[in-house]
Write a protein that holds these residues in place. Sequence first.
Motif, PDB file in Angstrom:
ATOM      1  N   UNK A  60       0.829  -1.215   0.000  1.00 39.10           N
ATOM      2  CA  UNK A  60       0.000   0.000   0.000  1.00 39.10           C
ATOM      3  C   UNK A  60       0.853   1.251   0.000  1.00 39.10           C
ATOM      4  N   UNK A  61       1.922   1.255   0.801  1.00 41.60           N
ATOM      5  CA  UNK A  61       2.856   2.392   0.827  1.00 41.60           C
ATOM      6  C   UNK A  61       3.521   2.561  -0.531  1.00 41.60           C
ATOM      7  N   UNK A  62       3.915   1.437  -1.147  1.00 39.67           N
ATOM      8  CA  UNK A  62       4.518   1.482  -2.484  1.00 39.67           C
ATOM      9  C   UNK A  62       3.567   2.099  -3.489  1.00 39.67           C
ATOM     10  N   UNK A 112      12.938   3.405  -5.006  1.00 43.27           N
ATOM     11  CA  UNK A 112      12.614   4.153  -3.785  1.00 43.27           C
ATOM     12  C   UNK A 112      11.181   3.935  -3.349  1.00 43.27           C
ATOM     13  N   UNK A 113      10.255   3.867  -4.335  1.00 34.95           N
ATOM     14  CA  UNK A 113       8.837   3.627  -4.030  1.00 34.95           C
ATOM     15  C   UNK A 113       8.641   2.263  -3.391  1.00 34.95           C
ATOM     16  N   UNK A 114       9.361   1.256  -3.905  1.00 34.84           N
ATOM     17  CA  UNK A 114       9.213  -0.113  -3.385  1.00 34.84           C
ATOM     18  C   UNK A 114       9.862  -0.285  -2.015  1.00 34.84           C
ATOM     19  N   UNK A 115      10.981   0.386  -1.795  1.00 32.94           N
ATOM     20  CA  UNK A 115      11.783   0.128  -0.592  1.00 32.94           C
ATOM     21  C   UNK A 115      11.411   1.019   0.594  1.00 32.94           C
ATOM     22  N   UNK A 116      11.021   2.273   0.323  1.00 31.58           N
ATOM     23  CA  UNK A 116      10.867   3.281   1.388  1.00 31.58           C
ATOM     24  C   UNK A 116       9.962   2.851   2.541  1.00 31.58           C
ATOM     25  N   UNK A 117       8.868   2.165   2.226  1.00 29.68           N
ATOM     26  CA  UNK A 117       7.906   1.826   3.279  1.00 29.68           C
ATOM     27  C   UNK A 117       8.226   0.578   4.065  1.00 29.68           C
ATOM     28  N   UNK A 118       9.208  -0.207   3.609  1.00 29.66           N
ATOM     29  CA  UNK A 118       9.443  -1.525   4.219  1.00 29.66           C
ATOM     30  C   UNK A 118       9.801  -1.451   5.709  1.00 29.66           C
ATOM     31  N   UNK A 119      10.846  -0.692   6.116  1.00 28.54           N
ATOM     32  CA  UNK A 119      11.203  -0.712   7.550  1.00 28.54           C
ATOM     33  C   UNK A 119      10.103  -0.178   8.462  1.00 28.54           C
ATOM     34  N   UNK A 120       9.434   0.888   8.024  1.00 28.67           N
ATOM     35  CA  UNK A 120       8.386   1.499   8.852  1.00 28.67           C
ATOM     36  C   UNK A 120       7.207   0.537   9.020  1.00 28.67           C
ATOM     37  N   UNK A 121       6.779  -0.092   7.931  1.00 26.78           N
ATOM     38  CA  UNK A 121       5.609  -0.969   7.994  1.00 26.78           C
ATOM     39  C   UNK A 121       5.911  -2.272   8.735  1.00 26.78           C
ATOM     40  N   UNK A 122       7.137  -2.769   8.627  1.00 21.80           N
ATOM     41  CA  UNK A 122       7.521  -3.936   9.431  1.00 21.80           C
ATOM     42  C   UNK A 122       7.480  -3.573  10.912  1.00 21.80           C
TER      43      UNK A 122
END
Length: 313
Positions: free
Chosen positions: A114-116, A153-163
């Motif tokens: 969703x963030x992506x 950047x779109x794919x990676x940016x949300x990963x740490x926050x959402x985990x």
Amino acid sequence: MKHKEKPPEENLTKLMEFVLLDFADVPHLQRFLFGLFLIVYIIILMGNGTIFLITKLDPALHTPMYFFLGNFSFLEICYVSVTLPRMLTNLWTQRRAISLVACAAQMCWILMLGATECFLLAVMAYDRYMAICNPLHYPLVMNYKVCVQLVAGSWISGIPVQIGQTFQIFSLPFCGSNLINHFFCDIPPILKLACGDTSVNKMMVYIVAVLFVMVPFLLILVSYGKIISTILKLPSATGRAKAFSTCSSHLIVVALFFGSAIITYLRPETHDLAGTDKVLSLFYTIVTPLFNPMIYSLRNKDVIMALRKLLCK
């Protein structure tokens, strides 16, 4: 604000699984819903898969706009595949149990994808802004390297926050009911099952939603404000119509996705709106991926030509 009182430690029962109720309130429609959502899933896979394929195979579509569109179509396939296969399994078998780990994994993937999608829609708006408002600089600014960096950047940016957000939510104690009145493990229904004070978690949900939903949405609005201002200054009606046509498809997808997501995650907390949540969630998890290929192909001559070439081979 009233907080739920934390029950005594001895009264806490550690839940090991949840039950997704999805559409259990309409038992007579289970087979019909299974057939309907199966057809929808096949259409989403075929439609978005075709868009992804033609943007890779047709040299005429090797431009930044279609590079982003191909990535967006692939994202839609991933996004819908997190929820629909399990929903179909539940409707067919009537076994709705989902383990705590599987529920956490599903939520994490939904949030990351969703963030992506939020970031990628903002990138697509920026691409249209550069193409229409700065056409002379467009080929230099939006080169292949920059496009790859924006997508990555779109794919990676949300990963740490959402985990981190998923870990924080599933670190809460769950007691009492294990029934999730939803068709996937979403944040609002999961928080309703948590024991004790969830105010910090709810605050984090709002903060993350503002950063990952509202900020990209505002950037899209700013981009389109400048785009519309530029288009209206064009001397010919044909030029204005052509410029608007390249943006209208994207705007429809933005309205469908962001409209339902903002209402779901940023509206004031209310009670007894599980049915509303399910309907809104259907929009950003299923309806947007379903209509994305139709919106982009039916309103785009380049995509229609590429489809004809592909079918004639």
